[in-house]
Motif scaffolding. Structure first.
Motif, PDB file in Angstrom:
ATOM      1  N   VAL A 152      40.402  39.135  45.052  1.00 20.67           N
ATOM      2  CA  VAL A 152      40.048  40.203  44.113  1.00 20.67           C
ATOM      3  C   VAL A 152      41.185  41.222  44.095  1.00 20.67           C
ATOM      4  N   ILE A 210      39.655  38.464  39.345  1.00 19.97           N
ATOM      5  CA  ILE A 210      39.056  37.717  40.447  1.00 19.97           C
ATOM      6  C   ILE A 210      39.493  36.271  40.274  1.00 19.97           C
ATOM      7  N   GLU A 262      34.238  44.456  46.428  1.00 20.21           N
ATOM      8  CA  GLU A 262      34.735  43.120  46.091  1.00 20.21           C
ATOM      9  C   GLU A 262      33.602  42.127  45.887  1.00 20.21           C
ATOM     10  N   SER A 315      38.813  32.783  47.302  1.00 21.97           N
ATOM     11  CA  SER A 315      38.754  33.763  46.218  1.00 21.97           C
ATOM     12  C   SER A 315      39.580  34.989  46.600  1.00 21.97           C
ATOM     13  N   LEU A 349      32.236  42.451  42.324  1.00 19.06           N
ATOM     14  CA  LEU A 349      33.182  41.900  41.355  1.00 19.06           C
ATOM     15  C   LEU A 349      33.192  40.377  41.413  1.00 19.06           C
ATOM     16  N   THR A 350      33.149  39.841  42.621  1.00 22.32           N
ATOM     17  CA  THR A 350      33.115  38.385  42.790  1.00 22.32           C
ATOM     18  C   THR A 350      31.841  37.813  42.183  1.00 22.32           C
ATOM     19  N   ALA A 409      39.792  44.533  36.855  1.00 21.79           N
ATOM     20  CA  ALA A 409      39.941  43.744  38.073  1.00 21.79           C
ATOM     21  C   ALA A 409      40.154  42.294  37.671  1.00 21.79           C
ATOM     22  N   ARG A 442      42.203  44.898  42.060  1.00 15.54           N
ATOM     23  CA  ARG A 442      41.830  45.983  41.133  1.00 15.54           C
ATOM     24  C   ARG A 442      43.116  46.573  40.570  1.00 15.54           C
ATOM     25  N   ARG A 462      40.851  32.298  36.915  1.00 17.15           N
ATOM     26  CA  ARG A 462      40.894  33.755  37.066  1.00 17.15           C
ATOM     27  C   ARG A 462      39.995  34.401  36.017  1.00 17.15           C
TER      28      ARG A 462
END
Length: 180
Positions: free
Chosen positions: A112, A21, A86, A110, A89-90, A19, A114, A70
């Motif tokens: 995200v 972000i 999300e 932001s 992941l964030t 992923a 994948r 990133r």
């Protein structure tokens, strides 16, 4: 069906899900960004792979007064553990930026993304496997491969791969025209 041997070799190239972000920050909320980012070694035991300063790598990626950062998440060992949400992941990406850059300010925006089974792993034996793949391709005139699974995962590598395949196709077509 065209070549079971070639198909078997191609399926040996392992791909993992990752992923990316991306965060937009006000420039004053970040330390001075020099270079293009950093890679996080596996021994750090981080789910993050790397952090790049996108707005430093390419012009016009962020408006004046802002920077784009990133974070890449997802190692081969974490392939099945990569969070689907999300928010998680964030949170992983934010923790990485806090830990390594000391940035505690909230990002302005932001995003995200994948990438399912999109990051090839150049495992031990990859060069030998590529040599066998290229040998099998010689048996199948008109079939060419391009992509990130062979000679590099970066955009310049993928572009070069596509250009090389196109050049091979054009050369073959030119050769066929001469024969006619």
């Amino acid at each position: 069906e065209l070549s079971p041997q070639l198909a078997a070799l191609l399926t040996e190239i392992e791909y993992v899900t990752t992923a990316t972000i991306s965060f937009a920050y006000r420039k004053e909320d970040l330390p001075p960004l020099k270079g293009y980012g950093y890679i996080i070694p596996q021994f750090e035991k981080s789910q993050a792979l790397a952090c790049t300063w996108t707005s430093c790598k390419w012009d016009n990626r962020a408006p004046d007064g802002y920077s784009l950062v990133r974070v890449f998440v997802g190692r081969i060992q974490d392939a099945n553990a990569l969070p689907h949400k999300e928010e998680k992941l964030t949170a992983i990406a934010r923790q990485e930026i806090i830990k390594t850059m000391g940035v505690t300010a909230e990002p302005v925006l932001s995003w995200v993304f994948r990438w399912e089974k999109a990051m090839p792993q150049y495992n031990l034996g990859h060069a030998e496997r590529l040599a066998l793949i290229e040998k099998k391709l010689l048996e199948l005139p008109g079939l060419y491969l391009a992509g990130n699974g062979y000679h590099g995962i970066g955009m310049p590598d993928c572009i070069k791969s596509g250009v090389n395949a196109a050049e091979q196709i054009l050369a073959q077509n030119t050769q066929m025209e001469r024969v006619r």
